[in-house]
Design an enzyme around this catalytic site. Structure first.
Site, mmCIF file in Angstrom:
data_model
loop_
_atom_site.group_PDB
_atom_site.id
_atom_site.type_symbol
_atom_site.label_atom_id
_atom_site.label_comp_id
_atom_site.label_asym_id
_atom_site.label_seq_id
_atom_site.Cartn_x
_atom_site.Cartn_y
_atom_site.Cartn_z
ATOM 1 N N ARG A 83 -10.172 10.632 -30.831
ATOM 2 C CA ARG A 83 -9.420 9.439 -31.243
ATOM 3 C C ARG A 83 -10.149 8.889 -32.458
ATOM 4 O O ARG A 83 -11.149 8.189 -32.315
ATOM 5 C CB ARG A 83 -9.352 8.428 -30.112
ATOM 6 N N ASP A 161 1.857 13.030 -19.694
ATOM 7 C CA ASP A 161 2.720 12.003 -19.092
ATOM 8 C C ASP A 161 4.218 12.283 -19.239
ATOM 9 O O ASP A 161 5.029 11.651 -18.590
ATOM 10 C CB ASP A 161 2.449 10.632 -19.738
ATOM 11 N N ARG A 719 24.210 43.879 -13.765
ATOM 12 C CA ARG A 719 23.849 42.796 -12.840
ATOM 13 C C ARG A 719 23.058 41.694 -13.519
ATOM 14 O O ARG A 719 21.942 41.349 -13.121
ATOM 15 C CB ARG A 719 23.053 43.345 -11.646
HETATM 16 P P1 ADP Z 1 -2.050 9.780 -28.563
HETATM 17 O O1 ADP Z 1 -1.789 10.577 -29.805
HETATM 18 O O2 ADP Z 1 -2.374 10.649 -27.393
HETATM 19 O O3 ADP Z 1 -0.949 8.772 -28.330
HETATM 20 P P2 ADP Z 1 -3.770 7.688 -29.617
HETATM 21 O O4 ADP Z 1 -2.711 6.663 -29.583
HETATM 22 O O5 ADP Z 1 -5.137 7.305 -29.176
HETATM 23 O O6 ADP Z 1 -3.409 8.974 -28.756
HETATM 24 O O7 ADP Z 1 -3.848 8.251 -31.099
HETATM 25 C C1 ADP Z 1 -4.713 9.315 -31.415
HETATM 26 C C2 ADP Z 1 -5.226 9.168 -32.838
HETATM 27 O O8 ADP Z 1 -4.136 9.193 -33.766
HETATM 28 C C3 ADP Z 1 -5.928 7.856 -33.134
HETATM 29 O O9 ADP Z 1 -7.251 7.836 -32.696
HETATM 30 C C4 ADP Z 1 -5.849 7.825 -34.644
HETATM 31 O O10 ADP Z 1 -6.756 8.718 -35.237
HETATM 32 C C5 ADP Z 1 -4.450 8.359 -34.878
HETATM 33 N N1 ADP Z 1 -3.527 7.226 -34.969
HETATM 34 C C6 ADP Z 1 -2.864 6.632 -33.949
HETATM 35 N N2 ADP Z 1 -2.105 5.612 -34.421
HETATM 36 C C7 ADP Z 1 -2.314 5.565 -35.744
HETATM 37 C C8 ADP Z 1 -1.809 4.748 -36.807
HETATM 38 N N3 ADP Z 1 -0.944 3.762 -36.569
HETATM 39 N N4 ADP Z 1 -2.215 4.993 -38.071
HETATM 40 C C9 ADP Z 1 -3.093 5.986 -38.311
HETATM 41 N N5 ADP Z 1 -3.594 6.789 -37.350
HETATM 42 C C10 ADP Z 1 -3.220 6.596 -36.093
#
Ligand code: ADP
Length: 741
Positions: A83, A161, A719
């Site tokens: 993340r 999920d 079949r």
């Molecule tokens: P998922 O993709 O499983 O929903 P996250 O919501 O934690 O997991 O997002 C994973 C990664 O994607 C984040 O840590 C970030 O690097 C990137 N990311 C998520 N949202 C944004 C955003 N609004 N702008 C830029 N990067 C984003």
């Protein structure tokens, strides 16, 4: 230069996995790499998700064919996920763009959840501005910027999920469901021994998919999900349900709680609270099991392998065909078809669901989850009521009969039919031993408690391949009349369909055979008309895939070629799908035939390949792919021509393929089909329609057709159905398999 055969030449693709890991990410990565290479493109992995793209250096590495060898059956993601906080910042995205441009990458495939995908769209929308700034700052040249005027991408949804609105299944959800269902099965056996209650908490902060589906698949008593907060007095209701089910014959009580379950005031309902309620109201000990991260881990299921492989293949086709200016889609599934959904819309609708739940608009939240989800919730509610709803005038005697080869899930389907039938006011009867049993009058009434524990494999009612002759119809008619049977629910395979068709078409000569008949497809061969998937096929595929995993492991110590034979008669479904799920190099199907020329090419390719260092080769052959070029013949041919470079083993998998405990998908398919079959019978009983039907899953919807059309759809010589959707995966197999033909 790029050509039609090699559209990837001169193009570079970046691939990354981001956010939470999901089993199936590896098969997708493998498919992306292999498809890209087979189409002439170069592929770079961004290690640790967006962070590798920002850090550059070893964070971005070119991948070869061998780099993704052996990862198909591994959970998680070998290219890492993270993340990345930096990617949320403009400055981070700018560094990422510089790293891409200097490597000539302007096509990205991102596998992640809604967060990762919205980050991708943000990146795309800023691309022009970022590049202009990088040119001004002299990080890249104007020529480099001009050569890559846009970021082209495709998103794949990796999320256990199954929460993305717009696609039926996300990568990892099926495997998670396998883990949960197997845990519930295990818990049920210990709970039943002690007549105990268990509360099982499963993942799903905003989405009740895993909880609801596992509650149905595990035949649980109660479920709590975010989209459907329970009524204010739910504690009383739940305990009444548990008491009633115990009285009806259950030895255990199972409640499934999604981690994001809430009440109507928005207060969390914890598994611990549910346990406390049960102990207090029922006066007996209850246990809580929080499944946690095991749901994410482990080898991907067969579905998460072949489906993710298909998605990876399509993602590469998408980004290679993209032109600057086109906005990339999220690629997913609707039915068993690839669908492309606009990314921004899919993310926005996904994020709307928790907002709707918070605002108390549960109907809308459920509507966004889709028809199958709503249908499942309705079916679950009906399934858990053991008591007969007041029998109205529509109460009938419905007999359940199996026919054809054994399919895992037949038992589950019969049990579902008994319980749903009783709850709709019918008397449910079981015919022992297929159509011969019907002829001989081996028919008895089934009560709610009689089918307890039938979620396991096999068929307690028994099944026979015998198709009755016209002469048998007289006795069958007598038997139907003697037992006052109003309708027949046929749950079976090819021969059962033929038997049902015979009865239906001879109804003028034998009026008793003119009773309403509904055929529900259950066959591991997946060769039935009117349904893209039949009950049992997914289980068999998982059994074969696990067997192939073991076979491959056994061959790791020596240079070895395996020829594995799967069932299916002349229908190649199991062979092709297990070749994809097991990572075979070659598949032999009856639909494609086997020619001497192709065998000569295979032998030459194999020898060269082992001479160049290959250690393992796997071919999957459908049992009736060719009457002369048998599995034994192929194995001997490969051995004879090996020139000592490798040895050969053949594995005829045989009846293990019919013996698995039904997969969650097969259990869910069983309940959906049987529920619809009873709906159809209700319409027939109400006089709204007087036909007999066969039904099935078409593009993820349960549909039915009049029995009179059955033969039009069947290729009776071989079949199998005349149309087979899964043949669309043949090019995918060729792209990822690296074999001669
Ligand atoms: P998922 O993709 O499983 O929903 P996250 O919501 O934690 O997991 O997002 C994973 C990664 O994607 C984040 O840590 C970030 O690097 C990137 N990311 C998520 N949202 C944004 C955003 N609004 N702008 C830029 N990067 C984003």
């Amino acid at each position: 230069m790029a050509s039609e055969a090699n559209p990837g030449v001169g193009k570079s693709i970046g691939i990354l996995t981001s956010g939470g890991d999901a089993p199936g990410m590896n098969p997708a990565v493998r498919a992306v790499v292999r498809t890209a290479l087979s189409l002439g493109a170069t592929v770079y992995a961004m290690y640790e998700g967006y962070q590798g793209m920002i850090d550059g250096g070893p964070g971005i590495r070119e991948l070869t064919w061998e780099d993704v060898s052996g990862i198909l059956g591994q959970g998680g993601t070998v290219i890492g996920t993270f993340r990345s906080k930096d990617f949320r910042e403009y400055s981070g995205r700018k560094r990422a763009a510089a790293n891409l441009i200097t490597r000539g990458i302007d096509r990205l495939i991102v596998i992640g959840g809604d967060g990762s995908l919205s980050g991708l769209d943000q990146f795309r929308s800023e691309w022009t501005q970022i590049l202009a700034e990088l040119v001004t700052e002299q990080t890249i040249t104007a020529e480099q910027a001009a050569a890559h005027p846009a970021l082209m991408f495709a998103g794949l949804v990796g999320s256990i999920d199954n929460d993305l609105v717009g696609t039926d299944m996300t990568i990892g959800a099926d495997t998670a469901l396998h883990r949960i269902t197997s845990a519930i099965d295990d818990l049920s056996s210990t709970a039943a021994s002690h007549q105990r209650s268990f509360v099982v908490e499963v993942m799903g902060r905003h989405c009740g998919y895993l909880a609801l589906m596992s509650a149905i698949a595990g035949a649980c008593d109660y479920v709590l999900i975010p989209e459907l907060p329970p009524e204010p007095d739910w504690e009383e209701q739940m305990c009444a349900e548990l008491r009633r089910n115990r009285k009806a014959g259950r030895r255990d009580s199972m409640v499934v709680v999604a981690e994001g379950a809430r009440d109507r005031q928005g207060q969390p309902i914890t598994s611990e609270y549910v346990r406390h309620v049960i102990e207090e109201h029922l006066g007996e000990g209850a246990r809580t099991t929080i499944l946690g991260h095991v749901q994410r881990g482990g080898a991907p299921s067969a579905y998460d392998r072949w489906a993710s492989t298909w998605l990876g293949y399509e993602a590469v086709c998408e980004v290679l065909a993209a032109e600057p200016g086109s906005v990339g889609p999220v690629i997913g599934f609707r039915g068993n078809r690839i669908c492309r959904v606009p990314l921004v819309e899919a993310v926005a609708r996904t994020r709307q669901v928790p907002e709707l739940i918070a605002a108390g608009d549960y109907d809308q939240a459920m509507a966004l989850r889709g028809g199958s989800f709503t249908e499942a919730a309705r079916i679950f509610t009906e399934m858990v009521h053991p008591s007969r709803i007041d029998a109205d005038a529509g109460s009938k005697r419905v007999a359940i009969i199996h026919g054809g080869g054994l399919a895992p899930g037949m038992n589950a389907a019969a049990a579902d039919a008994v319980r749903l039938g009783i709850s709709r006011g019918h008397t449910m009867l079981g015919v022992q031993g297929g159509f011969p049993g019907l002829r001989d009058g081996a028919i008895s009434e089934l009560e709610w408690a009689d089918v307890e524990g039938w979620v396991v494999g096999g068929a307690d009612l028994g099944t026979r391949r015998t198709v009755p002759s016209v002469a048998d119809l007289y006795q069958i008619s007598r038997s139907l009349e003697d037992n006052s049977i109003d309708a027949l629910l046929v749950i079976g395979g090819w021969n059962a369909y033929q038997a049902a068709y015979l009865m239906h078409s001879e109804r003028e000569r034998f009026p008793a055979c003119g009773l309403p008949i509904v055929c529900v497809p259950a066959s591991i061969d997946n060769n039935l008309p009117g349904s893209e998937l039949s009950i049992g096929a997914d289980t068999a595929l998982n059994v074969i895939t696990e067997a192939i995993d073991r076979i491959k492991t056994s061959g790791q110590a020596s240079r070895r070629a395996f020829v594995v034979e799967t069932m299916g008669r002349q229908c190649g479904y199991l062979a092709l799908m297990s070749a994809l799920s097991g990572g075979a190099e070659r598949v032999y199907l009856h639909e494609e035939g086997i020619s001497l020329d192709s065998l000569i090419a295979d032998v030459a390719w194999l020898r060269n390949s082992f001479a160049a260092g290959r250690k393992l080769f796997l071919a999957v052959r459908n049992e009736d792919a060719n009457p002369l070029y048998t599995t034994d013949f192929l194995a001997r041919l490969l051995e004879q021509e090996s020139h000592g470079l490798y040895d050969v083993r053949q594995n005829i998998l045989g009846h293990v393929q019919q013996g698995g405990c039904p997969s969650p998908f097969d259990r869910l398919l069983a309940v959906r089909l049987v529920s619809r079959a009873l709906d159809l019978l209700a319409d027939v009983f109400a006089g709204e329609t007087g036909e007999s039907y066969y039904l099935g899953l078409v593009e993820s919807k349960v549909t039915h057709r009049p029995m009179s059309h059955m033969m039009e759809e069947m290729d009776t010589e071989y079949r199998r159905p005349k149309e087979q959707w899964w043949l669309a995966l043949r090019p995918v197999m060729k792209a990822v398999a690296d074999a001669a033909v």
